[in-house]
Design a protein around this motif. Structure first.
Motif, PDB file in Angstrom:
ATOM      1  N   LYS A   1       0.876  -1.185   0.000  1.00 37.15           N
ATOM      2  CA  LYS A   1       0.000   0.000   0.000  1.00 37.15           C
ATOM      3  C   LYS A   1       0.900   1.219   0.000  1.00 37.15           C
ATOM      4  CE  LYS A   1      -1.122   2.781   2.901  1.00 37.15           C
ATOM      5  NZ  LYS A   1      -0.975   4.015   2.078  1.00 37.15           N
ATOM      6  N   PRO A   2       1.032   1.863  -1.138  1.00 41.22           N
ATOM      7  CA  PRO A   2       2.005   2.949  -1.230  1.00 41.22           C
ATOM      8  C   PRO A   2       1.562   4.201  -0.493  1.00 41.22           C
ATOM      9  CG  PRO A   2       0.723   2.825  -3.236  1.00 41.22           C
ATOM     10  CD  PRO A   2       0.294   1.655  -2.387  1.00 41.22           C
ATOM     11  N   THR A   3       2.495   5.099  -0.313  1.00 37.11           N
ATOM     12  CA  THR A   3       2.174   6.426   0.173  1.00 37.11           C
ATOM     13  C   THR A   3       1.130   7.059  -0.752  1.00 37.11           C
ATOM     14  OG1 THR A   3       4.377   6.729   1.116  1.00 37.11           O
ATOM     15  CG2 THR A   3       3.132   8.725   0.614  1.00 37.11           C
ATOM     16  N   LYS A   4       0.134   7.700  -0.157  1.00 37.63           N
ATOM     17  CA  LYS A   4      -0.900   8.359  -0.968  1.00 37.63           C
ATOM     18  C   LYS A   4      -0.254   9.322  -1.960  1.00 37.63           C
ATOM     19  CE  LYS A   4      -3.291  10.274   2.251  1.00 37.63           C
ATOM     20  NZ  LYS A   4      -4.319  11.155   2.872  1.00 37.63           N
ATOM     21  N   GLY A   5      -0.686   9.215  -3.205  1.00 35.83           N
ATOM     22  CA  GLY A   5      -0.218  10.138  -4.215  1.00 35.83           C
ATOM     23  C   GLY A   5       0.976   9.667  -5.003  1.00 35.83           C
ATOM     24  N   TRP A   6       1.638   8.578  -4.576  1.00 33.07           N
ATOM     25  CA  TRP A   6       2.782   8.080  -5.336  1.00 33.07           C
ATOM     26  C   TRP A   6       2.305   7.416  -6.627  1.00 33.07           C
ATOM     27  CZ3 TRP A   6       6.129   3.228  -3.866  1.00 33.07           C
ATOM     28  CH2 TRP A   6       7.187   3.119  -4.779  1.00 33.07           C
ATOM     29  N   LEU A   7       1.303   6.532  -6.522  1.00 38.31           N
ATOM     30  CA  LEU A   7       0.698   5.911  -7.696  1.00 38.31           C
ATOM     31  C   LEU A   7      -0.590   6.666  -8.020  1.00 38.31           C
ATOM     32  CD1 LEU A   7       2.725   3.655  -6.850  1.00 38.31           C
ATOM     33  CD2 LEU A   7       1.051   2.022  -7.715  1.00 38.31           C
ATOM     34  N   SER A   8      -0.667   7.150  -9.232  1.00 36.56           N
ATOM     35  CA  SER A   8      -1.808   7.960  -9.647  1.00 36.56           C
ATOM     36  C   SER A   8      -3.115   7.182  -9.548  1.00 36.56           C
ATOM     37  CB  SER A   8      -1.605   8.425 -11.090  1.00 36.56           C
ATOM     38  OG  SER A   8      -2.774   9.030 -11.600  1.00 36.56           O
ATOM     39  N   THR A   9      -4.183   7.889  -9.163  1.00 32.94           N
ATOM     40  CA  THR A   9      -5.527   7.295  -9.186  1.00 32.94           C
ATOM     41  C   THR A   9      -6.350   7.820 -10.362  1.00 32.94           C
ATOM     42  OG1 THR A   9      -6.333   8.976  -7.635  1.00 32.94           O
ATOM     43  CG2 THR A   9      -5.591   6.882  -6.700  1.00 32.94           C
ATOM     44  N   ALA A  10      -5.714   8.486 -11.317  1.00 30.74           N
ATOM     45  CA  ALA A  10      -6.430   8.894 -12.535  1.00 30.74           C
ATOM     46  C   ALA A  10      -6.859   7.648 -13.291  1.00 30.74           C
ATOM     47  CB  ALA A  10      -5.528   9.754 -13.410  1.00 30.74           C
TER      48      ALA A  10
END
Length: 611
Positions: free
Chosen positions: A200-209
């Motif tokens: 579970k990465p840090t929020k914002g590291w992997l885009s949710t677009a």
């Protein structure tokens, strides 16, 4: 391209094994991937909502050939070349319907989600979209019109959710890796229940677009894999700032520091297993194993974590879940799973005032959590306090689901990173896991420790029964660091070692150079220093390898006096690292001490010389 050939599908391969098959074994993607194409005779498997067919596979293989040609045939430029992966069906893939587990919600996107686009650009092949708790609302994997996804070890038990199908296909060795999402634990609980890795990465590291939101301010795209190495590689390929996602963040320079050789880990002072003695026993054994491996373990007050976890479902954040389904709810509410609908309709119980008050309390609790973790490298918790049968969840779907989030719900609210790893098998044959939790941007440090843990435990991969492959890279430098070989006054216990430790450098290993180096005691240096010189004849010289944060490397090098400098050294095993070298002019008046094999031995000889 020729039509897809028929072949047996590889089972349980890691990414490294896929890479080796193409690089060293001469395998071709069309042969290895052919069996992934679904046919009318393919057995039913409700872990999938949609599987790749022959046409979709051939289209991807054609694109793969073009990418390889553009890369000049260099497979290293396509790190996921021909590697099969799956995505949770709330993540967009161009031309594939996205349903979020609700057929009436379905739409067909024209473009990939950013994370999917990046993975495909690295050569990965999408083989299907997976089942989930509808609209990613649940930790159980039972809230789907396609049926409950069974645990891969015992079909009477839940697989965990909401990323149920994504975990299942990886645990069974069908996909090399998969994408899930994690808002409250959906990328961790299924990993623990199926003996795999969940990042579970840090929020914002992997885009949710291109991802259907659950709670848009909290959502993360998560990764399931058989090994920590694979999960980290996928995250590095898929991650990075994305202007399409307003919640995307760039990784701050120097945010992640390597852990010390003796990490300091926190565990909750009071642990809740809801009477599950088997889960408690596995966690107790895991803590003993951490201590045996050299970690320092201390208990901390878990009260703020528990309170923050409760806010996620017992507070106004359910309004975010309602926002994701509002349009569908207004037109055809009955198509929403009754349990999911009951949860999201709680949004009506909260006002804007309630939302602000809850946000204030979230910030207060987050500050307390960060303070409690200060001085620790990570928090270690059970991935889940227990596990339940599908029948038990059918009888009590809300209470039992909420129990599973005790050790997960708070992570995104508090802006934490997390890595779920297998811990051991319960006496009933079900797997159980632990989760390493760090502050934001500690993802790579967690992975560095996680791969050591996975090797230490030596558990089979997922439900495949396959052993952890040999050669897992335990000694690679953590991301954000440079590995530097030191040979003299910077060695452990020597006068200049503080120039490394004060910059949070960590000793990685002790080794020797290749056999074509000579070592000299330089003249007129304070403190005394050696000079290392590559030569046609020489001997292996003892060195220490230190991982220096990239952000501190310049300041470290600035303190190195002439005639010394940093160059590239070859080690006795053939690796090349940065390390201390000496200019030829510095050898005037120097003493050749190669025969001692290292600076320590030379100094010891001086101390032993009678006076």
């Amino acid at each position: 391209m020729n039509a897809v050939a028929t072949s047996m599908r590889p089972v349980g391969w890691t990414i490294a094994q896929w890479q080796a098959a193409y690089r060293d074994g001469g395998a071709q993607p069309e042969a290895l991937l052919a069996a992934y194409a679904v046919t009318p005779d393919s057995p039913a498997d409700n872990a999938w909502i949609q599987r790749v067919d022959r046409a979709l596979l051939e289209e991807q293989l054609d694109d793969l050939q073009l990418m390889l040609a553009a890369a000049g045939g260099d497979l290293s430029r396509l790190p996921l070349y021909g590697v099969p992966f799956a995505i949770k069906d709330n993540i967009d893939a161009a031309g594939w319907p996205t349903t979020a587990g609700c057929p009436e919600f379905a739409y067909t996107p024209a473009e990939d989600a950013t994370v999917v686009q990046r993975l495909r650009a690295a050569g990965a092949i999408l083989i299907g979209k997976t089942n989930l708790d509808q609209f990613a609302t649940g930790l159980v994997g039972t809230r789907s019109p396609h049926g409950a996804v069974a645990n891969t070890f015992n079909p009477e038990y839940v697989s965990g959710g909401s990323s149920s199908g994504s975990a299942s296909v990886v645990a069974r060795g069908i996909a090399a890796f998969s994408l899930g999402t994690d808002t409250a634990g959906s990328g961790r609980v299924p990993a623990g229940f199926n003996n795999i890795v969940g990042l579970k990465p840090t929020k914002g590291w992997l885009s949710t677009a291109g991802v259907v939101p659950a709670c848009r301010t909290l959502d993360c795209v998560s990764i399931f894999a058989l090994t920590v190495d694979d999960a980290e590689l996928v995250a590095d390929v898929a991650g990075g700032f994305d202007e399409r996602d307003p919640y995307s963040r760039a990784v701050p320079a120097g945010a992640s520091l390597p852990w010390p050789k003796t990490p300091k880990l926190a565990v909750p002072a009071a642990l809740e297993f809801f009477g599950d003695a088997q889960a408690a026993a596995v966690f107790e054994d895991a803590v003993h194993a951490l201590k045996a491996a050299g970690a320092e373990v201390e208990v901390i007050d878990f009260t703020p974590f528990n309170e923050l976890a409760a806010l996620l479902y017992q507070g106004p954040w359910v309004a975010e879940r309602f926002a994701a389904v509002e349009a569908l709810w207004k037109t055809t509410p009955d198509v929403i799973d009754p349990i999911v609908r009951g949860i999201v309709e709680q949004a009506a119980n909260y006002s804007a005032l309630d939302a602000f008050k809850a946000e204030y309390r979230r910030a207060e609790l987050t500050r307390l959590i960060h303070q409690s973790l200060a001085g620790f490298d990570a928090l270690v918790v059970p991935t889940s306090p227990s596990i339940y049968t599908i029948a038990q969840l059918r009888d009590d779907p809300v209470t039992l689901n909420s129990r599973l989030g005790v050790y997960t719900n708070f992570a995104n609210l508090a802006d934490l990173s997390a890595l779920a790893v297998p811990a051991g098998m319960r006496s009933d044959g079900l797997p159980s896991g632990i989760t390493l939790i760090g502050l934001a941007w500690q993802d790579h440090a967690l992975a560095q420790f996680g791969r050591q843990w996975q090797t230490q435990r030596g558990l089979p991969l997922g439900a495949t029964g396959a052993p952890l492959p040999a050669g897992v890279a335990l000694n690679k430098a953590p991301v954000g660091t440079l590995r530097v070989a030191v040979v003299g006054a910077h060695l452990t216990g020597m006068p200049l070692n503080h120039q490394l430790t004060s910059r949070h450098a960590v000793l990685a290993e002790k080794t020797r150079t290749a056999a074509d180096y000579r070592l000299y005691a330089l003249a007129n240096t304070t403190p005394p220093k050696p000079g290392l010189v590559k030569s046609e004849s020489g001997a292996p010289i003892e060195v220490e390898l230190w991982d220096v944060p990239v952000t501190a490397f310049g300041a470290f090098v600035a303190e190195i006096p002439a005639p010394l400098g940093i160059g590239t050294l070859e080690l006795e095993d053939g690796r090349q690292v940065k390390g201390f070298i000496c200019e030829p002019r510095g050898l005037d008046g120097a003493r050749d001490i190669t025969a001692f094999g290292g600076w320590r031995a030379y100094l010891a000889s001086l101390n032993a010389t009678p006076r």
